[in-house]
Scaffold this motif. Structure first.
Motif, short mmCIF file in Angstrom:
data_model
loop_
_atom_site.label_atom_id
_atom_site.label_comp_id
_atom_site.label_asym_id
_atom_site.label_seq_id
_atom_site.Cartn_x
_atom_site.Cartn_y
_atom_site.Cartn_z
N LYS A 236 27.36 49.70 21.97
CA LYS A 236 26.78 50.57 22.01
C LYS A 236 25.94 50.16 23.56
N ASN A 237 25.97 48.80 23.57
CA ASN A 237 25.11 48.07 24.87
C ASN A 237 26.15 48.30 25.82
N PHE A 238 25.24 47.70 27.30
CA PHE A 238 26.28 47.36 28.84
C PHE A 238 26.06 45.82 28.10
N VAL A 239 27.11 45.51 28.28
CA VAL A 239 27.35 44.09 27.91
C VAL A 239 27.82 42.94 29.20
N GLY A 240 27.80 43.39 30.23
CA GLY A 240 28.61 42.64 31.45
C GLY A 240 29.62 43.09 31.47
N LEU A 241 30.85 43.04 33.07
CA LEU A 241 31.69 42.21 33.42
C LEU A 241 32.13 41.61 34.65
N ALA A 242 32.56 40.37 35.04
CA ALA A 242 32.70 40.24 36.05
C ALA A 242 34.20 39.60 35.58
N VAL A 243 35.18 39.21 37.13
CA VAL A 243 36.46 39.32 37.16
C VAL A 243 36.37 37.98 38.86
N SER A 244 37.77 36.96 38.29
CA SER A 244 37.78 36.53 39.26
C SER A 244 39.22 35.59 39.59
N ASN A 245 40.13 35.72 40.76
CA ASN A 245 41.11 34.76 40.48
C ASN A 245 41.98 34.96 39.20
N GLY A 246 41.79 35.91 38.32
CA GLY A 246 42.55 36.47 37.35
C GLY A 246 41.95 36.03 35.89
N TYR A 247 40.77 35.41 36.18
CA TYR A 247 40.28 35.31 35.08
C TYR A 247 39.50 36.52 34.52
N ILE A 248 38.91 37.16 33.52
CA ILE A 248 38.12 37.65 33.11
C ILE A 248 37.18 37.15 32.15
N GLY B 69 42.81 55.77 27.94
CA GLY B 69 44.27 54.66 27.10
C GLY B 69 42.25 54.79 26.33
N HIS B 70 40.94 54.26 26.50
CA HIS B 70 39.72 54.05 25.79
C HIS B 70 39.29 55.34 24.73
N LYS B 71 38.65 54.66 23.49
CA LYS B 71 38.36 56.22 22.82
C LYS B 71 37.05 56.28 23.00
N LYS B 72 35.95 55.44 23.44
CA LYS B 72 34.70 55.93 23.99
C LYS B 72 34.16 55.51 25.51
N ALA B 73 32.88 55.75 25.85
CA ALA B 73 32.73 55.67 27.02
C ALA B 73 32.75 54.49 28.35
N VAL B 74 33.48 54.61 29.01
CA VAL B 74 33.78 53.25 30.27
C VAL B 74 32.11 52.74 31.11
N SER B 75 32.17 51.53 30.54
CA SER B 75 31.00 51.07 30.70
C SER B 75 31.20 50.82 31.81
N TYR B 76 31.79 49.31 32.48
CA TYR B 76 32.83 48.69 33.98
C TYR B 76 33.62 48.87 33.98
N ALA B 77 34.01 48.38 35.49
CA ALA B 77 35.02 48.58 36.14
C ALA B 77 35.42 48.14 37.28
N ARG B 78 36.02 46.50 36.79
CA ARG B 78 36.27 45.50 38.36
C ARG B 78 38.18 45.87 38.42
N PHE B 79 37.94 45.43 40.27
CA PHE B 79 39.34 45.40 40.77
C PHE B 79 39.44 43.73 40.57
N LEU B 80 40.35 43.74 39.76
CA LEU B 80 40.96 42.49 39.56
C LEU B 80 41.87 42.06 40.85
N SER B 81 42.71 42.87 41.34
CA SER B 81 43.21 42.63 42.73
C SER B 81 43.29 44.31 43.20
N ASN B 82 44.41 44.63 44.15
CA ASN B 82 43.84 45.41 45.05
C ASN B 82 44.89 46.47 44.38
N ASN B 83 45.96 46.49 43.66
CA ASN B 83 46.36 47.66 42.59
C ASN B 83 46.22 47.46 40.97
N GLU B 84 45.38 46.53 40.52
CA GLU B 84 45.29 46.43 39.65
C GLU B 84 43.58 46.38 38.74
#
Length: 726
Positions: free
Chosen positions: A634-646, A588-603
């Protein structure tokens, strides 16, 4: 790659603050002895006895040959790592420091005589303070403790009632607003139906009068066609006009279907998918034997009763447009400002919340008894929780700042990764400056100084791309660097424990497994993902990808499942027991995927350089939602998830907060916003001022603390902010 930026270029794609002050607990005289407030003289003396490194009373004072005194451990660690005095920068060796027995005796005497602190610290734990007070004050008896427990219990019950009231109040206001909008649409529809009813009756009379003459008949038909063409509700039923009787079943159905666009135009929402519309269509379809002359008055009567019910509800319309019911506060703890602020946030996302509400209610349709009572919650509580989460925070404010580069502004300053340790007592910061610095979190909050010194500092041989703490061994930290090395550090001794050297190119990410802490995963530009064991010198598993791998993450509750993102725009979800092919391929993404985080066990939440975040459901392999509002090309800009917040960064030097149900940012915080007091430029740091004027700064890393409303964010200038959501 240049040391001034940590970017993902085309080569990859191709190859709390002041709130505790207001909550200070005052204890009755019968509960605890009166605590005398220390004089300003005693406060000044205690400040002189504080260690310049840890900002606490000096413990086992040592003096350097330049005459400055510190804690023995603080001074020894600083001399071992920096070889200089922390105050005057004089070159020192371990042989140049000596015990200061006289100062030790003075500080010990002062420690025994100093009074108790009068108030809680700015960021201290109230529970710890009360616990210390109850433990150390020996004049408390059983009755005092019972009374104290009773006061605490009553206050907890009030807080629970307060939270319940706020959530119910928000849900009530939302339902009232939706009711008001739908009632307005019904009123408009009623007027249109009355006009159509009058036109139909008039045309019926004309049809009967035109039977004596053909010319009159033709004229009547032309007028009928003109009237129908001008009315969108009757445009699809022009054949009914010619008939003398208006009892055809298609007439009633068409009126309901063709009026739906008018609802969309007036209220801004498509109601065709709501349960009420589906029920109306079924009911209308089953009344084929009823004439329109009898149906239209019934419709008008129903709508009139609805409007009457609306008028009976006690409510008012706020300036923001929301329908506000009458105040029924049960305990008086909630302020009008709290409700007003959350109402403003609700109105900003009204369209999104309405869609969420109807989608929730469609999946679990509300069942009503004959007497009008509800059989169950039917998803209303779930929506109430979502509404409370969306309206919980209104702004983001900084409560502390750490300068990662210290006093050397000339060196590369991009922070590539920032993470809390297992107990959330320390956090580590790493970047392209080839250093890992460890800071004590509580000390950063308590001491508002211009320059914070790390408790540990590790010098590496290459630029660092990522760090990850071991979830079981609290002192162990893994790092990946631009040379392809994956290293494990013991941050208690600042020594390297093990190094893995199988990657042939730059390693982008490393992650410890939460369910089995001896395993860790890494990825690299060599198109490989490797699984390592802390007990082995070589990798235990290797997964070959089709392109550069930019991020990797273990599933929180499993040692066998990982997800990684690649430069071919895809996410791969693997079971390590079968590495020949992925379990799920997420496209689904159109460019390189820079981060991946589990929001829940199935998400899973993924970030890409196409300036989008995507929420995926792993078992179905589908994208549930796309988040837009930040800039990331073009940059790594960070990604973090917690309790439904991104939370993610942006190349506009801004932090953006999302909630899983809303595709737009809830709020944003800009690093260089002078109004927020986030960046202070002086004439001394001319290089830094020039860099800010170019507008090339970006947020580069972030992580959540163990508190839901506290997060750390860092940018490409080496500035680390402790941000609080309020």
């Amino acid at each position: 790659m240049s040391g001034a930026k940590r970017t993902r270029t085309d080569e990859i794609s191709s190859s709390s603050s002041s709130s505790s002050q207001s909550q200070t607990t005052t204890t009755n005289a019968t509960m605890s002895p009166k605590i005398e407030k220390p004089s300003s003289f005693n406060a000044a003396i205690e400040e002189d006895y504080n260690c310049p490194i840890c900002f606490e009373l000096i413990n086992e004072a040592f003096v350097s040959r330049c005459g400055h005194s510190f804690c023995s451990k603080c001074l020894q660690r600083t001399v071992e790592s920096l070889r200089r005095c922390p105050k005057c920068q004089l070159s020192l060796q371990l042989s140049d420091i000596f015990p200061n027995y006289t100062l030790n005796a003075i500080i010990e005497k002062y420690r025994q005589q100093r009074p108790l602190a009068p108030t809680f610290g700015k960021h201290s734990s109230i529970v710890e303070r009360i616990s210390d007070m109850v433990t150390n004050v020996h004049t408390l008896n059983t009755e005092d403790l019972d009374r104290l427990m009773s006061v605490i219990r009553q206050h907890k019950e009030k807080l629970d009632l307060n939270s319940e009231y706020v959530h119910n109040r928000l849900l009530e206001m939302f339902l009232m607003h939706v009711h008001h909008e739908r009632s307005g649409a019904i009123e408009s529809l009623t007027k249109e139906l009355n006009i159509v009813d009058q036109d139909l009756k008039q045309m019926t009379k004309r049809q009967k009068c035109s039977s004596s003459s053909v010319n009159v008949n033709i004229s009547t038909n032309i007028n009928s066609k003109q009237i129908i063409d001008d009315n969108p509700i009757l445009s699809s039923n022009s054949t009914i006009v010619i008939k003398e009787e208006l009892s055809a079943t298609s007439n009633d159905t068409t009126i309901v279907n063709d009026t739906v666009p008018n609802w969309i135009q007036l209220g801004g929402q498509d109601l065709r998918a709501t349960p009420d519309m589906k029920i109306d269509k079924q009911q209308i379809a089953s009344t084929s034997s009823i004439s329109s002359s009898s149906i239209l008055p019934a419709t008008t009567t129903t709508i009139s009763s609805t409007l009457t019910k609306t008028d009976c509800l006690g409510s008012r319309i706020a300036p923001s447009g929301a329908v506000v019911p009458e105040e029924t506060n049960p305990n008086g703890l909630v302020t009008n400002d709290d409700i007003e602020n959350r109402t403003k946030i609700m109105m900003r996302f009204m369209d999104d919340l309405t869609n969420i509400y109807f989608s929730t209610r469609n999946s679990l349709r509300l069942t009503v008894e004959n007497d009008g009572s509800c059989n169950g919650d039917s998803g209303l509580g779930t929506f109430r929780d979502s509404l409370a989460a969306v309206t919980k925070y209104s702004r983001c404010k900084p409560i502390s700042t750490v300068n990662f580069v210290g006093e050397n502004f000339a060196q590369a300053s991009i922070v590539s990764s920032i993470e809390f340790d297992r107990d959330y007592e320390h956090f580590a910061v790493a970047g392209v400056s080839k250093k890992i610095k460890l800071y004590e979190y509580q000390s950063i909050l308590d001491n508002m100084v211009d320059l914070h010194y790390p408790t540990k500092e590790v010098l590496c041989t290459a630029k660092l791309s990522c760090i990850s703490w071991n979830p079981y061994l609290r002192n162990y930290l893994a790092s990946s660097d631009y040379d392809g090395f994956v290293s494990i550090w013991d941050m208690a001794t600042a020594q390297k424990v093990r190094t893995f050297q199988e990657h042939e190119k730059r390693s982008w990410s490393v992650d410890f497994c939460s369910s089995d802490p001896k395993f860790l995963a890494s990825c690299s530009d060599d198109c490989r993902v490797k699984i390592w064991s802390m007990h082995n010198d070589y990798s235990v598993t290797t997964i070959d990808a089709k392109s550069n791998v930019c991020c990797v993450k273990f599933k929180p509750d499993s040692q066998y499942n990982i997800v990684f993102g690649t430069a071919d725009h895809n996410l791969y979800y693997f079971d390590l027991r079968n590495t020949r092919e992925p379990c799920h391929l997420l496209k689904g993404h159109k460019k390189a995927v820079s981060y991946a985080r589990f929001l829940s066990n199935n998400e899973i939440v993924s970030a890409s350089t196409d300036s989008q975040l995507r929420l995926w459901r792993v078992t179905e392999g589908q994208c549930l939602r796309t988040y837009r509002g930040h800039v990331n090309e073009k940059n790594f800009v960070g990604l973090a998830v917690s309790n439904g917040y991104i939370v993610c960064g942006s190349e506009t030097n801004t932090v953006h907060l999302y909630q899983r149900e809303i595709s737009r940012p809830l709020l944003s915080y800009k690093f260089d916003d002078v109004n927020n007091g986030t960046v202070k430029t002086t004439n001394v740091n001319t290089d830094r001022v020039k860099k800010e004027e170019t507008g090339t700064e970006f947020v580069s890393a972030m992580c959540w603390s163990n508190r839901e409303n506290i997060l750390l964010a860092a940018n490409s200038q080496g500035v680390v902010k402790v941000l609080e959501l309020v």
